[in-house]
Design an enzyme around this catalytic site. Structure first.
Site, PDB file in Angstrom:
ATOM      1  N   ASP A   1       1.255   5.171   1.687  1.00 40.55           N
ATOM      2  CA  ASP A   1       0.828   6.106   2.724  1.00 40.55           C
ATOM      3  C   ASP A   1       1.374   7.494   2.420  1.00 40.55           C
ATOM      4  O   ASP A   1       2.453   7.646   1.829  1.00 40.55           O
ATOM      5  CB  ASP A   1       1.313   5.650   4.098  1.00 40.55           C
TER       6      ASP A   1
ATOM      7  N   ASP B   1       0.845  -1.186   0.000  1.00 35.24           N
ATOM      8  CA  ASP B   1       0.000   0.000   0.000  1.00 35.24           C
ATOM      9  C   ASP B   1       0.880   1.234   0.000  1.00 35.24           C
ATOM     10  O   ASP B   1       2.101   1.141   0.128  1.00 35.24           O
ATOM     11  CB  ASP B   1      -0.975   0.015   1.197  1.00 35.24           C
TER      12      ASP B   1
ATOM     13  N   ASP C   1      10.395   3.578  13.272  1.00 39.27           N
ATOM     14  CA  ASP C   1      11.091   2.453  13.905  1.00 39.27           C
ATOM     15  C   ASP C   1      12.467   2.167  13.325  1.00 39.27           C
ATOM     16  O   ASP C   1      13.475   2.168  14.030  1.00 39.27           O
ATOM     17  CB  ASP C   1      10.212   1.198  13.867  1.00 39.27           C
TER      18      ASP C   1
END
Length: 429
Positions: free
Chosen positions: A64, A62, A141
């Site tokens: 973002d 996907d 992260d």
């Protein structure tokens, strides 16, 4: 290439001429969102895993979008926009029935003065403090997940050294991994997942931090761990990741005392190969594969056990996992049926109730599980081949079609004469 640090505000900027990403590779609906944000004067970046995968020549799952527009400002720009999340406010721009472009406002780490007086509300407020692209990058992260693609200049913007780590095929945490894994223990599992999915090496600091912080994974929300486990199966890396988790001391805390065996990991790798071949993975099959070795210890096919006893033992085998992770009864039931089906198939043909068992909807999947187990255990492949024609015959639609046709045929009286309707046809004499 110099590695950017948190004290260095200047990012590494890779112009369009020096990278491989083309707008043709980006989903058209995502491009519409990026363009409109940019035309209205907002920063509009493609962010996260989509940038990483495009740079690696992979197809992103996907796309973002990151922006300096607040969620309310995004909502005003798009009539088809809905705001979601209380703890982490996001804008979802919908296109059609099932296409959603997720738009997140750049955020930064909370400072003490940002937080409310009530400590119970700290977490919610800490997730909704807006910031700059640079501050947002340092909240993420891993360095390879913190790269930005700027729709205005078509450049890659890197604040954290992610481009260098992509070139080195290395997974490195942003900041001190001991601190980052304490903030969110699930990052340890995600580190192993990304390493397996991308075939990247783990930075030594990440590896050491997983050893030290492994017990913290038990404090993560069960629902989140359950979803992350299924992501491993969907990405076809469950076998490798759980094997690595065992080696690093993470697995017993991840699966409530579970100690994996070599056969389990070998079987899970066969399950991953089955998924890669196009067979969709479902949670009952994943659970049955994880706990098959444990089930066989208490319910070996050669044992003198009834099916009723096998049902009880299969339920006991799955109970700790299903209870802790709040697995729905239907999924638990299907996983149990797969273990029972495996037991019945593995003990061979000729037992009572075989015809009904072969017509059970879970039996074909149980045969799949037996086939995978035979491949890793060195079992006799002839056992599987004995069952295939019997299963094909039992599930053939022909008998049912014949029964249905017989039910549709009108009944006739003896002698072949049809019953005359009262008052119809000829007059009574």
């Amino acid at each position: 290439m110099p590695r950017s640090t948190e004290n260095n505000a200047q990012p590494v900027v890779l112009p369009r001429s020096e990278h491989s990403i083309s707008r043709k590779q980006i989903d058209p609906d995502t491009l519409k969102v990026l363009y409109r944000l940019s035309r209205k004067g907002f920063k509009a970046y493609l962010v996260g895993g989509g940038v990483r995968d495009l740079l690696l020549g992979r197809s992103p799952k996907d796309f973002d979008v990151g922006t300096d527009a607040t969620p309310n400002q995004v909502k005003k720009l798009f009539r088809n926009c809905f705001l979601v999340g209380r703890r982490f406010r996001l804008a979802h721009v919908r296109f059609g029935a099932d296409q959603v472009v997720e738009v997140a406002t750049f955020r930064r780490q909370a400072r003490p003065e940002d937080l409310p007086d009530d400590p119970a509300e700290h977490f919610m407020f800490a997730e909704n403090i807006f910031g700059s692209p640079r501050e947002d990058a340092f909240r993420r992260d891993f360095t390879i997940n913190a790269l930005f693609y700027d729709i205005e200049s078509f450049a890659i913007v890197d604040y954290v050294g992610g481009l260098e780590d992509l070139n080195q095929r290395r997974l490195r945490a942003i900041g001190d991994p001991l601190v980052r894994f304490t903030e969110d223990p699930v990052r340890m599992l995600r580190a192993l997942e990304f390493s397996a999915r991308l075939d990247f090496s783990l930075d030594e600091s990440v590896r050491e931090a997983i050893y030290v912080r492994a017990p913290l994974i038990a404090e993560a929300a069960p629902a989140r761990i359950r979803e992350e486990l299924m992501e491993l199966f969907r990405h076809r890396v469950a076998g490798r990741v759980l094997r690595d988790a065992q080696a690093m001391g993470l697995l017993p805390h991840l699966l409530a005392g579970f100690e994996g065996e070599t056969e389990t990991f070998d079987l899970l790798e066969k399950v991953d190969a089955r998924t890669a071949a196009g067979v969709a993975i479902e949670e009952p099959f994943a659970l049955a594969a994880i706990y098959l070795t444990r089930f066989l210890r208490v319910c070996p096919p050669g044992a003198d056990l009834t099916v009723t006893e096998a049902v009880r033992l299969a339920g006991l085998t799955l109970a700790p996992h299903c209870g802790y992770f709040h697995v729905a009864h239907g999924i638990r039931h299907q996983a149990r049926e797969l273990l029972i089906g495996f037991f019945r198939l593995a003990r061979g043909r000729g037992f009572r109730g075989e015809r009904r068992f072969l017509q059970h909807p879970m039996t074909p999947q149980a045969l799949d599980l037996l086939c995978l187990w035979q491949q890793i255990s060195g079992g006799d492949p002839a056992l599987v081949e004995q069952w295939r024609p019997a299963l094909a015959e039992a599930t053939s639609p022909q008998p049912q079609e014949k029964q249905a046709a017989a039910r549709r045929r009108p009944r006739r009286r003896r002698g072949g004469r049809s019953r005359r309707r009262p008052g119809g046809g000829e007059s009574a004499s």
